[in-house]
Each structure stands twice: as C-alpha cells, then as structure tokens.
Design a protein around this motif. Structure first.
Motif, short mmCIF file in Angstrom:
data_model
loop_
_atom_site.label_atom_id
_atom_site.label_comp_id
_atom_site.label_asym_id
_atom_site.label_seq_id
_atom_site.Cartn_x
_atom_site.Cartn_y
_atom_site.Cartn_z
N PRO A 1 35.35 -0.95 -46.21
CA PRO A 1 34.21 -1.79 -45.84
C PRO A 1 34.58 -3.25 -45.63
CG PRO A 1 34.13 -1.23 -48.18
CD PRO A 1 35.24 -0.42 -47.58
N LYS A 2 35.75 -3.69 -46.14
CA LYS A 2 36.13 -5.08 -45.96
C LYS A 2 36.45 -5.40 -44.51
CE LYS A 2 37.85 -5.67 -50.67
NZ LYS A 2 38.97 -6.06 -51.54
N ARG A 3 36.59 -4.36 -43.69
CA ARG A 3 36.84 -4.59 -42.27
C ARG A 3 35.58 -5.04 -41.55
NH1 ARG A 3 40.95 -0.27 -39.43
NH2 ARG A 3 42.77 -0.69 -40.70
N ALA A 4 34.43 -4.80 -42.14
CA ALA A 4 33.18 -5.22 -41.51
C ALA A 4 33.15 -6.74 -41.45
CB ALA A 4 31.99 -4.70 -42.31
N VAL A 5 32.93 -7.27 -40.27
CA VAL A 5 32.89 -8.72 -40.08
C VAL A 5 31.46 -9.20 -40.20
CG1 VAL A 5 33.39 -10.61 -38.48
CG2 VAL A 5 34.92 -8.63 -38.60
N ILE A 6 31.23 -10.16 -41.09
CA ILE A 6 29.90 -10.68 -41.35
C ILE A 6 29.81 -12.10 -40.81
CG2 ILE A 6 28.21 -11.24 -43.14
CD1 ILE A 6 29.62 -9.12 -44.88
N PRO A 7 28.81 -12.42 -40.01
CA PRO A 7 28.73 -13.79 -39.47
C PRO A 7 28.45 -14.80 -40.57
CG PRO A 7 26.73 -12.56 -38.96
CD PRO A 7 27.69 -11.58 -39.55
N THR B 1 17.34 0.66 -26.69
CA THR B 1 18.31 -0.10 -27.48
C THR B 1 19.57 -0.47 -26.70
OG1 THR B 1 19.18 1.99 -28.34
CG2 THR B 1 17.52 0.88 -29.67
N TYR B 2 19.88 0.28 -25.63
CA TYR B 2 21.11 -0.05 -24.89
C TYR B 2 21.03 -1.44 -24.25
CZ TYR B 2 18.79 1.12 -20.45
OH TYR B 2 17.95 1.13 -19.37
N LEU B 3 19.80 -1.93 -24.00
CA LEU B 3 19.67 -3.26 -23.43
C LEU B 3 20.15 -4.33 -24.41
CD1 LEU B 3 16.21 -3.00 -21.61
CD2 LEU B 3 18.49 -2.95 -20.60
N LEU B 4 19.99 -4.07 -25.72
CA LEU B 4 20.51 -5.00 -26.72
C LEU B 4 22.03 -5.07 -26.64
CD1 LEU B 4 18.51 -4.30 -30.00
CD2 LEU B 4 18.46 -6.37 -28.60
N ASN B 5 22.66 -3.91 -26.54
CA ASN B 5 24.12 -3.88 -26.45
C ASN B 5 24.61 -4.57 -25.18
OD1 ASN B 5 24.38 -2.38 -28.86
ND2 ASN B 5 23.94 -0.48 -27.75
N ASN B 6 23.86 -4.40 -24.08
CA ASN B 6 24.22 -5.08 -22.84
C ASN B 6 24.19 -6.59 -23.03
OD1 ASN B 6 24.41 -2.58 -21.67
ND2 ASN B 6 22.52 -2.74 -20.50
N ARG B 7 23.14 -7.07 -23.70
CA ARG B 7 23.00 -8.50 -23.92
C ARG B 7 24.12 -9.02 -24.81
NH1 ARG B 7 22.44 -13.07 -21.79
NH2 ARG B 7 21.46 -14.68 -23.07
N TRP B 8 24.50 -8.22 -25.80
CA TRP B 8 25.57 -8.62 -26.71
C TRP B 8 26.89 -8.76 -25.94
CZ3 TRP B 8 26.11 -10.68 -31.31
CH2 TRP B 8 27.35 -10.60 -31.97
N GLN B 9 27.17 -7.82 -25.06
CA GLN B 9 28.40 -7.89 -24.28
C GLN B 9 28.39 -9.08 -23.33
OE1 GLN B 9 31.00 -6.12 -25.02
NE2 GLN B 9 29.78 -5.03 -26.57
N GLY C 1 35.76 -8.14 -34.11
CA GLY C 1 35.13 -7.27 -35.10
C GLY C 1 33.66 -7.57 -35.32
N LEU C 2 33.19 -8.72 -34.81
CA LEU C 2 31.77 -9.04 -34.94
C LEU C 2 30.99 -8.22 -33.93
CD1 LEU C 2 29.97 -11.13 -36.56
CD2 LEU C 2 29.91 -12.44 -34.45
N VAL C 3 30.03 -7.43 -34.42
CA VAL C 3 29.22 -6.57 -33.56
C VAL C 3 27.75 -6.83 -33.85
CG1 VAL C 3 30.97 -4.77 -33.36
CG2 VAL C 3 29.36 -4.69 -35.26
N LEU C 4 26.89 -6.24 -33.05
CA LEU C 4 25.46 -6.43 -33.23
C LEU C 4 25.03 -6.02 -34.64
CD1 LEU C 4 23.04 -7.41 -31.56
CD2 LEU C 4 22.62 -5.05 -30.91
N TYR C 5 25.63 -4.93 -35.15
CA TYR C 5 25.28 -4.42 -36.48
C TYR C 5 25.67 -5.40 -37.58
CZ TYR C 5 23.88 -0.44 -39.37
OH TYR C 5 23.21 0.40 -40.23
#
Length: 384
Positions: A185-191, A302-310, A323-327
């Motif tokens: 879990p330490k691989r999860a990047v937290i903003p 929900t795919y529109l959120l991922n599009n915006r993130w990219q 490693g920073l992702v929407l999640y």
C-alpha cells in the motif's frame, strides 16, 4: 464462542470475540464461517464484515458443492478435466460465477485475457503444480506487472485451481507452499494539501465537485458522480446510496452492499458549500447534480472523469507526481482521517470497505503513533 446454525449441511456463522450473539451487529470483530468441503474436511474462513456477507458466502459454497459432479468416480473426473486446457476449464468455471456483478465480470475477463490466458491458456489442467504457479508469478514480476494486478491475477488463478483440486485432479494442492504476491500500500501516491488545492480547481465545476467529494467524504468515483441534493441528511452528514455503474452507465447499488443499503459519511462545510454552489449554478434533475454533458436525462459516465484527468496530466503544468491517479483523492480522505486520530473502524465504515482487514491492509502505515509513543502515553496513567 457463539454460533448461528444454518440448515443442515450448510455450515455455521460465528464470532470468537466473546460477545453475545445479540451484540454481534454492533461488534467490530469480523464474522467467521465453518463448513465442510467437497472432501468432507472442515474448513474456516474469516474477515466478513456482517452476517449477511458470511451467509452469502456459505450459500455459494453449499451450492457449488451440490452442483459438483461428486457422483462421478474420481477416475472419470480426472479423465474428463485433466486433459482440458486451462483456457477451456477457466471459461467453464466462469459460468458458475453467477454472484459477480457486471463490473466484476469485466475485471475478471481482463485478468483472464491479459494475464492468465497468455501465460497458462494452453496448459493441461493436470500439469499444474506449485512450480508452475511460482513460474507464473515470476513471469508477472519480470514483465513489470503492478503489484495490485499481480495480486488480483493470482487470486483468480487460486480460485480456479482450488476448484480443480476439489474435483480431485491433484494429489496435493498446486498452491501448497506458494507465496502469494503482496500488494504494497505504500506505493499508493497521496496528494499533498498543496497539490490538492491546485488540482481541485484545475478542471471545470464538475471536476472540482468530484474531487471535493472524494477527498472530503471518501467517495469512490462512481459514487461521486451520483451525488444527490436529497442525500444531505444533516448539515454535517451525506448519505451515500448509489453509484453510477461503469458497465451499465446507470445508477446502481453500492459496492459490497445490497440494493437499498447505504452508508453515512462526514460532510465537511467546504464540500457542502461546493455542492450548494454547483446546484445554484447548474441546477439539478430529481436532486442529481452531475449529469451527462450532452443529455441531462442520463447519468454522468465515469469515463469522462478519466478523460479529464488525462487531459490535465498532458498539460504538464501541474504538480502531478508519478503514480498519482484520480483514486488518490480517496486515499487523501483516509490519510487525512488517520492523521487526525479518527478511529480506523470509522474510516472503514465511511469508505465502504468490505471488511476492516482491507482498511488495515491499505492504510495501516498511515496511522500515527509508535510503540515508543504508546509506552509514554500508557506510563502517564501508571505513574499517576
């Protein structure tokens, strides 16, 4: 230890915490189940968050056991299934996974077609042993497969091989002694708070609202885009009742919940202000705020959120580490709670995890405190 006895032959649901059975629904200890496998051997499983989940698992095991071709002589079963390829056996096994939701089936298909079938698809079922399983894990490691995917792929392989082992294909389980991949879990990047402040306003109003709901209330992506004004049940409480299913693109029950079940989560004032401002600016449809941009009669996919993130990542103007992702915004919620000493049992409930063990596995390293700090705190009272 008290137990709940189910119909004869199905098994038992119990807890080992010492509390009376009437107190179990309020007790944080996990439920356990005990049953006899197809060979008549007693087995136990634990980690069930509620009694319904434990009973559902027992019913699935019971139905699988009843539908297994135990009336066939063992030699006939080996002759039929032993020469079968892993691909053919897995497809047959998949037909029995009727309990899986549409999104879970898509995830299963992805693991099968991208990881399991390329490596094992043509292998005969009677050729599996612990060396074959170990080689599969090493293959994923060499190819740079993410640890979360490694763990998920191994879990599916394990389920399929356990099913074959139940039919008597192997003298010893091919999983015996195999060390499963462990997701770190330490691989999860937290903003950071600074990154969060910059990112929440980098998109449009919809993106800002989603980020606030994920980072401030712990909602999943699909839950955030299903936000509804009618679910504000108190000034400081939001009731999560549904999500937008990424497969059907329609409103659906919550993950790990039955239809109609919900969970209440904290509603920080800033998040409530974002909700109210969005409603004032864009209006609502039956209380729903975020709707399809081309057709407000439909939910927001929900795919529109991922599009915006990219799109934001491609601008290369924001502080977005690898490693920073929407999640990661949901990870921020958990980190923020634990950093302020909010009990992890509450965090698990608010995030909608299936069991408390999942929360510990992902976020234990974020919990403040150490043995030294605990010793100092305990000594305060001892020395008084």
């Amino acid at each position: 230890m008290a137990t709940t006895i189910l119909p004869h032959g199905m098994g038992k649901v119990f807890k080992e915490c010492g509390h009376s059975e009437s107190y179990w629904p309020r007790c944080q200890h996990p439920y356990k189940i005990r049953y006899r496998n197809a060979r008549g051997r007693q087995q136990e499983e634990s980690g069930f968050a509620n009694q319904d989940a434990a009973i559902t698992r027992l019913v699935a095991i019971y139905n699988e056991r009843r539908s297994a071709p135990t009336n066939q002589p063992k030699a006939e079963r080996i002759a039929k299934y032993g020469p079968m390829t892993f691909r053919a056996y897995a497809k047959e096994w998949k037909h029995g996974q009727r309990h899986l939701a549409p999104a879970s089936l898509i995830h299963l298909d992805s693991l099968l077609h991208h990881h399991l079938f390329p490596a094992l698809g043509t292998r005969r079922m009677d050729s599996f042993d612990h060396k074959v399983v170990e080689y599969f894990i090493r293959t994923m490691e060499r190819s740079g497969t993410g640890l979360a995917t490694e763990s998920n792929a191994f879990d599916k392989l394990k389920a399929i091989l356990l099913d074959a082992n139940r039919l008597g294909l192997y003298p010893d389980s091919p999983l015996l002694g195999v060390q499963a991949p462990v997701y770190d879990p330490k691989r999860a990047v937290i903003p950071t708070p600074e990154q969060l402040r910059a990112l929440r306003t980098a998109g449009d109003d919809t993106f800002e609202l989603v980020v606030d709901l994920m980072s401030g209330c712990g909602l999943r992506n699909g839950e955030a885009v299903a936000v509804n004004l009618n679910n504000i049940v108190a000034d400081d409480t939001y009731r999560v009742t549904e999500q937008v299913n990424r497969t059907t693109k329609d409103y659906d029950r919550l993950k790990h919940r039955k239809k109609g079940e919900y969970r209440d989560v904290p509603l920080p004032p800033r998040v409530r202000e974002t909700i109210e401002r969005y409603a004032e600016t864009h209006g609502a449809v039956d209380g729903y705020l975020i709707r399809h941009p081309q057709d407000r009669s439909r939910p927001y996919p929900t795919y529109l959120l991922n599009n915006r993130w990219q799109q934001l990542r491609r601008t290369q103007t924001l502080d977005m580490p690898d490693g920073l992702v929407l999640y990661s915004f949901r990870h921020f919620f958990a980190s923020n709670c634990l950093a302020h000493h909010i009990p992890i049992t509450d965090v698990a409930e608010w995030m909608g995890h299936k069991t408390l063990e999942i929360t510990f596995k992902i976020y234990r390293h974020l919990m403040p405190g150490s043995i030294g700090q605990a010793a100092a705190i305990l000594n305060t009272t001892l020395a008084a």
